[in-house]
Design a protein around this motif. Sequence first.
Motif, PDB file in Angstrom:
ATOM      1  N   GLU A 189     120.698 -99.755  57.814  1.00  0.00           N
ATOM      2  CA  GLU A 189     121.286-100.862  58.299  1.00  0.00           C
ATOM      3  C   GLU A 189     121.450-100.599  59.959  1.00  0.00           C
ATOM      4  O   GLU A 189     121.106-101.575  60.714  1.00  0.00           O
ATOM      5  CB  GLU A 189     122.601-101.161  57.684  1.00  0.00           C
ATOM      6  N   ALA A 190     121.513 -99.364  60.098  1.00  0.00           N
ATOM      7  CA  ALA A 190     121.651 -98.959  61.537  1.00  0.00           C
ATOM      8  C   ALA A 190     120.460 -98.956  62.283  1.00  0.00           C
ATOM      9  O   ALA A 190     120.303 -99.700  63.420  1.00  0.00           O
ATOM     10  CB  ALA A 190     122.167 -97.528  61.796  1.00  0.00           C
ATOM     11  N   TYR A 191     119.339 -98.726  61.528  1.00  0.00           N
ATOM     12  CA  TYR A 191     117.889 -99.034  62.274  1.00  0.00           C
ATOM     13  C   TYR A 191     117.489-100.441  62.365  1.00  0.00           C
ATOM     14  O   TYR A 191     117.217-100.706  63.178  1.00  0.00           O
ATOM     15  CB  TYR A 191     116.948 -98.488  61.060  1.00  0.00           C
ATOM     16  N   TYR A 192     118.174-101.155  61.285  1.00  0.00           N
ATOM     17  CA  TYR A 192     117.694-102.576  61.473  1.00  0.00           C
ATOM     18  C   TYR A 192     118.538-103.103  62.534  1.00  0.00           C
ATOM     19  O   TYR A 192     118.037-104.018  63.219  1.00  0.00           O
ATOM     20  CB  TYR A 192     118.237-103.486  60.262  1.00  0.00           C
ATOM     21  N   ALA A 193     119.905-102.985  62.727  1.00  0.00           N
ATOM     22  CA  ALA A 193     120.609-103.396  63.816  1.00  0.00           C
ATOM     23  C   ALA A 193     119.837-103.020  65.293  1.00  0.00           C
ATOM     24  O   ALA A 193     120.141-103.559  66.082  1.00  0.00           O
ATOM     25  CB  ALA A 193     121.996-103.035  63.834  1.00  0.00           C
ATOM     26  N   ALA A 207     107.949-107.501  63.967  1.00  0.00           N
ATOM     27  CA  ALA A 207     107.617-106.448  62.589  1.00  0.00           C
ATOM     28  C   ALA A 207     108.596-105.306  62.503  1.00  0.00           C
ATOM     29  O   ALA A 207     108.928-104.994  61.312  1.00  0.00           O
ATOM     30  CB  ALA A 207     106.294-106.089  62.958  1.00  0.00           C
ATOM     31  N   ASP A 208     109.070-104.794  63.474  1.00  0.00           N
ATOM     32  CA  ASP A 208     110.056-103.781  63.323  1.00  0.00           C
ATOM     33  C   ASP A 208     111.245-104.199  62.585  1.00  0.00           C
ATOM     34  O   ASP A 208     111.536-103.686  61.585  1.00  0.00           O
ATOM     35  CB  ASP A 208     110.447-103.350  64.749  1.00  0.00           C
ATOM     36  N   THR A 209     111.682-105.370  63.079  1.00  0.00           N
ATOM     37  CA  THR A 209     113.051-105.824  62.265  1.00  0.00           C
ATOM     38  C   THR A 209     112.760-106.185  60.924  1.00  0.00           C
ATOM     39  O   THR A 209     113.548-105.840  60.130  1.00  0.00           O
ATOM     40  CB  THR A 209     113.697-106.919  63.296  1.00  0.00           C
ATOM     41  N   GLU A 397     114.034 -90.068  65.532  1.00  0.00           N
ATOM     42  CA  GLU A 397     115.181 -91.223  66.115  1.00  0.00           C
ATOM     43  C   GLU A 397     115.072 -91.253  67.570  1.00  0.00           C
ATOM     44  O   GLU A 397     115.192 -92.383  68.128  1.00  0.00           O
ATOM     45  CB  GLU A 397     116.462 -90.840  65.499  1.00  0.00           C
ATOM     46  N   GLY A 398     115.054 -90.145  68.206  1.00  0.00           N
ATOM     47  CA  GLY A 398     114.936 -90.157  69.621  1.00  0.00           C
ATOM     48  C   GLY A 398     113.726 -90.613  70.524  1.00  0.00           C
ATOM     49  O   GLY A 398     113.745 -91.445  71.092  1.00  0.00           O
ATOM     50  N   ARG A 399     112.780 -90.287  69.633  1.00  0.00           N
ATOM     51  CA  ARG A 399     111.427 -90.899  70.185  1.00  0.00           C
ATOM     52  C   ARG A 399     111.191 -92.289  70.006  1.00  0.00           C
ATOM     53  O   ARG A 399     110.600 -92.997  70.666  1.00  0.00           O
ATOM     54  CB  ARG A 399     110.229 -90.159  69.303  1.00  0.00           C
ATOM     55  N   TYR A 400     111.979 -92.820  68.818  1.00  0.00           N
ATOM     56  CA  TYR A 400     111.633 -94.121  68.568  1.00  0.00           C
ATOM     57  C   TYR A 400     112.498 -95.183  69.591  1.00  0.00           C
ATOM     58  O   TYR A 400     112.059 -96.060  69.997  1.00  0.00           O
ATOM     59  CB  TYR A 400     112.164 -94.707  67.111  1.00  0.00           C
ATOM     60  N   LYS A 401     113.643 -94.444  69.935  1.00  0.00           N
ATOM     61  CA  LYS A 401     114.519 -95.278  71.141  1.00  0.00           C
ATOM     62  C   LYS A 401     113.817 -95.186  72.428  1.00  0.00           C
ATOM     63  O   LYS A 401     113.965 -96.089  73.040  1.00  0.00           O
ATOM     64  CB  LYS A 401     115.844 -94.363  71.187  1.00  0.00           C
ATOM     65  N   GLU A 402     113.057 -94.214  72.733  1.00  0.00           N
ATOM     66  CA  GLU A 402     112.027 -94.399  74.028  1.00  0.00           C
ATOM     67  C   GLU A 402     110.958 -94.980  73.726  1.00  0.00           C
ATOM     68  O   GLU A 402     110.113 -94.977  74.785  1.00  0.00           O
ATOM     69  CB  GLU A 402     112.047 -92.661  74.337  1.00  0.00           C
ATOM     70  N   GLY A 403     110.376 -95.617  72.445  1.00  0.00           N
ATOM     71  CA  GLY A 403     109.404 -96.139  72.313  1.00  0.00           C
ATOM     72  C   GLY A 403     107.938 -95.296  72.135  1.00  0.00           C
ATOM     73  O   GLY A 403     107.095 -95.626  72.375  1.00  0.00           O
ATOM     74  N   LEU A 404     108.513 -94.055  71.821  1.00  0.00           N
ATOM     75  CA  LEU A 404     107.143 -92.878  71.618  1.00  0.00           C
ATOM     76  C   LEU A 404     107.018 -92.888  70.175  1.00  0.00           C
ATOM     77  O   LEU A 404     106.159 -92.261  69.694  1.00  0.00           O
ATOM     78  CB  LEU A 404     107.736 -91.755  72.025  1.00  0.00           C
ATOM     79  N   ALA A 405     107.659 -93.515  69.050  1.00  0.00           N
ATOM     80  CA  ALA A 405     107.235 -93.509  67.951  1.00  0.00           C
ATOM     81  C   ALA A 405     107.385 -94.806  67.141  1.00  0.00           C
ATOM     82  O   ALA A 405     108.264 -95.714  67.780  1.00  0.00           O
ATOM     83  CB  ALA A 405     108.257 -92.416  67.113  1.00  0.00           C
ATOM     84  N   THR A 406     106.815 -94.881  66.160  1.00  0.00           N
ATOM     85  CA  THR A 406     106.873 -96.360  65.416  1.00  0.00           C
ATOM     86  C   THR A 406     107.956 -96.643  64.309  1.00  0.00           C
ATOM     87  O   THR A 406     108.264 -95.350  63.902  1.00  0.00           O
ATOM     88  CB  THR A 406     105.412 -96.732  64.967  1.00  0.00           C
ATOM     89  N   TYR A 407     108.140 -97.536  63.956  1.00  0.00           N
ATOM     90  CA  TYR A 407     109.123 -97.688  62.839  1.00  0.00           C
ATOM     91  C   TYR A 407     108.755 -97.005  61.655  1.00  0.00           C
ATOM     92  O   TYR A 407     109.516 -96.633  60.736  1.00  0.00           O
ATOM     93  CB  TYR A 407     109.637 -99.123  62.638  1.00  0.00           C
ATOM     94  N   ILE A 408     107.259 -97.135  61.409  1.00  0.00           N
ATOM     95  CA  ILE A 408     106.793 -96.491  60.149  1.00  0.00           C
ATOM     96  C   ILE A 408     106.980 -94.957  60.180  1.00  0.00           C
ATOM     97  O   ILE A 408     107.267 -94.417  59.162  1.00  0.00           O
ATOM     98  CB  ILE A 408     105.262 -96.558  60.259  1.00  0.00           C
ATOM     99  N   GLU A 409     107.093 -94.354  61.329  1.00  0.00           N
ATOM    100  CA  GLU A 409     107.282 -92.860  61.473  1.00  0.00           C
ATOM    101  C   GLU A 409     108.577 -92.758  60.913  1.00  0.00           C
ATOM    102  O   GLU A 409     109.391 -91.564  60.469  1.00  0.00           O
ATOM    103  CB  GLU A 409     106.810 -92.419  62.757  1.00  0.00           C
TER     104      GLU A 409
END
Length: 445
Positions: A189-193, A207-209, A397-409
């Motif tokens: 839920e936190a990821y979705y928000a 696609a992420d949401t 999680e940190g890389r995703y916030k910075e746009g360095l990782a995808t939601y799939i990862e």
Amino acid sequence: MEDTYEDNFLVEITRMFLNIALIPQEYTLSMKKIFYINLLFALGLNAQVLSLQESINKTLSNHPDIKTFALKVTQSRTGYTSARADYLPQVNLSAEYDPIKTYVFPFNGQFKTVDDDGWNAGVNLKQKIWDFSKTTTKMDAAKVEQKIAELSLQDIKALMASKVKSLYSLMVVQADAIKVREQDLLSKEAYYAQAKALFEQGLKTEADTSRFLSSVYLAKDNLAIANSSYEKAKNSLSLYMGEKIADDVTLDASVLKKEFNIDAQNTQKIIASNKELKIYEENIDKNILLHKSAKASHYGSLDLVASYNRIGSLNEYDSKIVGVVLNIPLYSGGRISAEAQNVQIGTQISNEQKASKLLNLKEEISNLLLDIKRYEKTIQAKKAQLEAARSTQKVLEGRYKEGLATYIEVLDATALVLSAKLGLLEAYYSRALSIDRIDYLQGKI
């Protein structure tokens, strides 16, 4: 009456609650934390705690299977009493009255008949003196049958305790699984928000949401499955115990982490104390005794007989008998020989059943010991996997916030953590089941 520790503790909690408004502002936040922690602890003191041993004790007291086998023990004792009765005096009281009876008597060299009433009353006694050990061996066989009933009762108690341990462990596992699933749902839920907020800022795609929302629905479904499995286990255990288990029950989680020492003597110890194997051995002894008793039937018996009768016919008189009677069966249509042969075959069957049980027991023990060793390694591997998965998840999680990782990862990392947590629980549960099975094979409750 002296105050208990819990009473004093609650008094202190109440006092803290009344005086909390007087605490200076700079200390209020920390003191509130301490207060709430203590309050939760105090409330926990009143929660219903259900121990494994309590569950076992209530099941053994209430389950109908246990009561059935306890009655069979009592029934086996009456069997011994019945067999023993053959060697005790048999006393019978008899009486007869005939309104019309024809009497024959000689008169002037001829037989005359007279119709008149008649009666007799008396008591008869029969005491067995010797029957070539037929009765004594039957008595010994009845004693063995009583041992078998007692062993069967012990075995069903151990089996029922094993089932309770399994259900109790399953409740513990599912309760922990619910916590894991709840944490997983919160994180999804936190990821979705987070993805939704980033999408609104134009930093992520739809696609992420959508993918995170799908993972939320899946997490909710898995949580519902875990809750259902917990309720099923709780309901089954309630039925075994014969009483309802509270919804807020507290369980002993240490049952999953029980230890078992594997050594070269495990197999011999289990075989030596296995109740089913002992039942087969007792059955062999019983059949041997019954075979001896059946063979002794060929020789008959020597009995003491005595009777006293008062007879009223044309004249009234007493009739007395005291003597010894020898009964030897010469021909019974093959019944005695067939009974002896049938019991002898039963002895051979019991021997083969014991040998088969011993083979199966050795195989099962060997497999259980191998499983326990494997689960020990699995537990260590899952612990290492969980630690590595958590580290990976934190980085991604940190890389995703910075746009360095995808939601799939991110979802893959979350799935790894979830799989490691549930895998660790499953390994603990499987090892506990194997240990509990060994306890049952040893007759432990």
